[in-house]
Design an enzyme around this catalytic site. Structure first.
Site, PDB file in Angstrom:
ATOM      1  N   HIS A 141      -8.783   1.209   1.476  1.00 32.32           N
ATOM      2  CA  HIS A 141      -8.709   0.062   2.388  1.00 32.32           C
ATOM      3  C   HIS A 141      -8.620  -1.234   1.583  1.00 32.32           C
ATOM      4  O   HIS A 141      -7.781  -2.107   1.871  1.00 32.32           O
ATOM      5  CB  HIS A 141      -9.934   0.046   3.296  1.00 32.32           C
ATOM      6  CG  HIS A 141     -10.037  -1.169   4.165  1.00 32.32           C
ATOM      7  ND1 HIS A 141      -9.686  -1.167   5.490  1.00 32.32           N
ATOM      8  CD2 HIS A 141     -10.459  -2.449   3.902  1.00 32.32           C
ATOM      9  CE1 HIS A 141      -9.867  -2.376   6.005  1.00 32.32           C
ATOM     10  NE2 HIS A 141     -10.350  -3.174   5.059  1.00 32.32           N
ATOM     11  N   GLU A 142      -9.473  -1.351   0.579  1.00 31.83           N
ATOM     12  CA  GLU A 142      -9.463  -2.560  -0.238  1.00 31.83           C
ATOM     13  C   GLU A 142      -8.198  -2.659  -1.097  1.00 31.83           C
ATOM     14  O   GLU A 142      -7.719  -3.753  -1.385  1.00 31.83           O
ATOM     15  CB  GLU A 142     -10.716  -2.626  -1.113  1.00 31.83           C
ATOM     16  CG  GLU A 142     -12.026  -2.682  -0.336  1.00 31.83           C
ATOM     17  CD  GLU A 142     -12.044  -3.798   0.705  1.00 31.83           C
ATOM     18  OE1 GLU A 142     -11.461  -4.867   0.445  1.00 31.83           O
ATOM     19  OE2 GLU A 142     -12.645  -3.592   1.776  1.00 31.83           O
TER      20      GLU A 142
ATOM     21  N   HIS B 117      -5.598  -4.457   0.686  1.00 30.09           N
ATOM     22  CA  HIS B 117      -5.673  -5.919   0.567  1.00 30.09           C
ATOM     23  C   HIS B 117      -5.246  -6.375  -0.829  1.00 30.09           C
ATOM     24  O   HIS B 117      -4.562  -7.395  -0.988  1.00 30.09           O
ATOM     25  CB  HIS B 117      -7.103  -6.404   0.808  1.00 30.09           C
ATOM     26  CG  HIS B 117      -7.610  -6.182   2.197  1.00 30.09           C
ATOM     27  ND1 HIS B 117      -6.936  -6.580   3.325  1.00 30.09           N
ATOM     28  CD2 HIS B 117      -8.773  -5.608   2.646  1.00 30.09           C
ATOM     29  CE1 HIS B 117      -7.629  -6.263   4.403  1.00 30.09           C
ATOM     30  NE2 HIS B 117      -8.757  -5.675   4.019  1.00 30.09           N
TER      31      HIS B 117
END
Length: 447
Positions: free
Chosen positions: A25-26, A29
């Site tokens: 998920h990170e 980003h």
């Protein structure tokens, strides 16, 4: 493998899968942020004290002690006050919080780094950065659920009726089955004929059995009549002869479901009885790739309903945890509950093969990633959806200003929303504590 070890392995698989999902998920980003030139100073999985970290270039990569999420730190998350901007109407604690956040953000910006700040990105690029995390979870959900459907397969009802249990003695309906019989207790016809749990009933007196309801309908009229019953056992068909005895049994409808009277009690009647309980047999069947979109859509709709009704569902969870109300199995579950389910997947007798356990675990990981995706899209800070909402609002303000020939209003000041952010964080902490307590005292279990 012992039950305790199998349970621990199931929990470990979930923990590793969840940690990988958070880390990716990170990454969702991190990659677009770096590609757009934003300076990223930290990439962390977890919160709290740092357990391990290593610096690569300008970014510190690490793992923290509390595995409840993750973050990347980009410089310039809060824009400085715009020149000529009006001061706040009333100075107070909230204004002081916003000033401190802006000041801290400004201190992270080194000389010549202002063009690399997050707030300087065009709105469309900020949207890509903030949506990258939820998008990664959605891709992982498609991957896990796709593997479940096309590689391991999902349970599909098979023809016939599988024997779930065999009563040792003849007892009327409503009494518990006896595993040990006294000399005076007549054995059930099924026990006397050698029917065993796991057998699949193929036919009764030549009539093919395609469902569990048909077992009762074929047996009940044959009191005292020797009846050939064909069962499949270990891949071979055996013919056993059973003679149904008259007994008090529950009345059932056309679907094989018990019929109740006006008081809610199960109605009974006298009919043929052989003393076994059957269930619809299932087997894993691989699905075509074309079935993945529809299944993802179904999972997404169900998860979205839980997220959209989360306040109401949390009230229900609280009532179930602290009162006599039942826990909704379709409601929210905390990390303790998900870990407990994964341990049950590894040890439950509901699954006969490793493939079945892997299939369920893949579905569980897919569901967790969908929940992470949709929950992060809630338009509240500090969630990704809050930053998305702020960027969209800024873009809308600028579009309106251009259309009306007014000056550019500049970046939207997210620091003004810090009081809301802290309130949301406090609410999430309360929800987490309630879910942990509910998962301990009134857990959602398999089946």
């Amino acid at each position: 493998m012992s039950v305790a070890l199998a349970y621990a392995v199931g929990v470990l698989v979930l923990v590793v899968g969840l940690a990988a999902s958070i880390a990716l998920h990170e990454v969702g980003h991190l990659v677009p942020a770096k590609r757009f030139g934003v300076k990223v100073t930290q990439y962390m999985v977890g919160f709290g004290p740092t357990l391990f970290s290593r610096r690569r270039g300008e970014t510190e990569y690490g793992v923290k002690a509390i595995p409840l999420g993750g973050y990347i730190r980009m410089i310039g998350m809060y824009a400085p006050p715009q020149p000529g901007a009006a001061p706040p109407r009333r100075a107070g604690r909230f204004s002081h919080l916003a000033d401190e956040a802006r000041s801290a953000a400004a201190q992270e910006i080194g000389e010549g780094e202002d063009p690399r700040t997050f707030y300087r990105l065009p709105v469309r690029q900020r949207l890509v950065v903030m949506l990258g995390g939820p998008a990664m979870n959605f891709v992982l959900a498609i991957l896990f659920i796709g593997l479940m459907l096309t590689v391991t397969g999902i349970p599909a009802v098979q023809p016939g009726a599988e024997v779930a249990a065999v009563s040792r003695c003849v007892v009327p309906a409503g009494q518990a089955a006896q595993d040990e019989c006294a000399a005076s207790d007549p054995p059930t016809p099924a026990a006397a004929a050698g029917v065993a749990p796991g057998d699949v009933i193929v036919s009764i007196d030549g009539d093919a059995v395609s469902s569990t309801a048909e077992v009762g309908s074929l047996v009940r009229p044959r009191v005292g009549t020797p009846t050939p019953v064909v069962v499949e056992r270990d891949g071979r068909e055996l013919t056993l002869t059973l003679t149904p005895v008259e007994n008090t049994v529950a009345q059932v409808d056309a679907d094989g479901q018990p019929v109740t009277d006006a008081t809610g009690a199960v109605a009974t009647t006298q009919a043929g009885f052989i003393g076994l309980t059957s269930v619809a047999p299932t087997a894993l069947e691989r699905q075509p790739v074309t079935s993945v979109p529809a299944t993802i859509g179904d999972y997404t709709v169900r998860t979205a309903k839980v997220v959209a009704t989360l306040p109401v569902r949390m009230v229900e969870v609280t009532q179930a945890a602290f009162g006599p109300g039942p826990r909704d199995p379709e409601g929210p579950i905390g990390l303790v509950g998900v870990g407990r389910l994964s341990g049950e997947v590894a040890t439950s007798d509901l699954f006969a093969t490793t493939a079945e356990r892997v299939s369920v675990m893949l579905g569980l990981l897919g569901s967790v990633n969908l929940a992470l995706c949709l929950f992060n899209l809630v338009p509240l800070l500090p969630l990704d959806g809050g930053h998305v909402a702020g960027a969209l609002w800024e873009g809308a303000r600028r579009a309106v200003a251009r259309r009306r020939g007014r000056p550019d209003p500049g970046p939207f000041d997210l620091a003004r929303l810090l009081p809301v952010t802290y309130a949301v964080i406090a609410l999430f902490l309360v929800m987490s504590v309630i879910l942990v307590y509910a998962d301990i005292v009134d857990p959602v279990t398999l089946g």
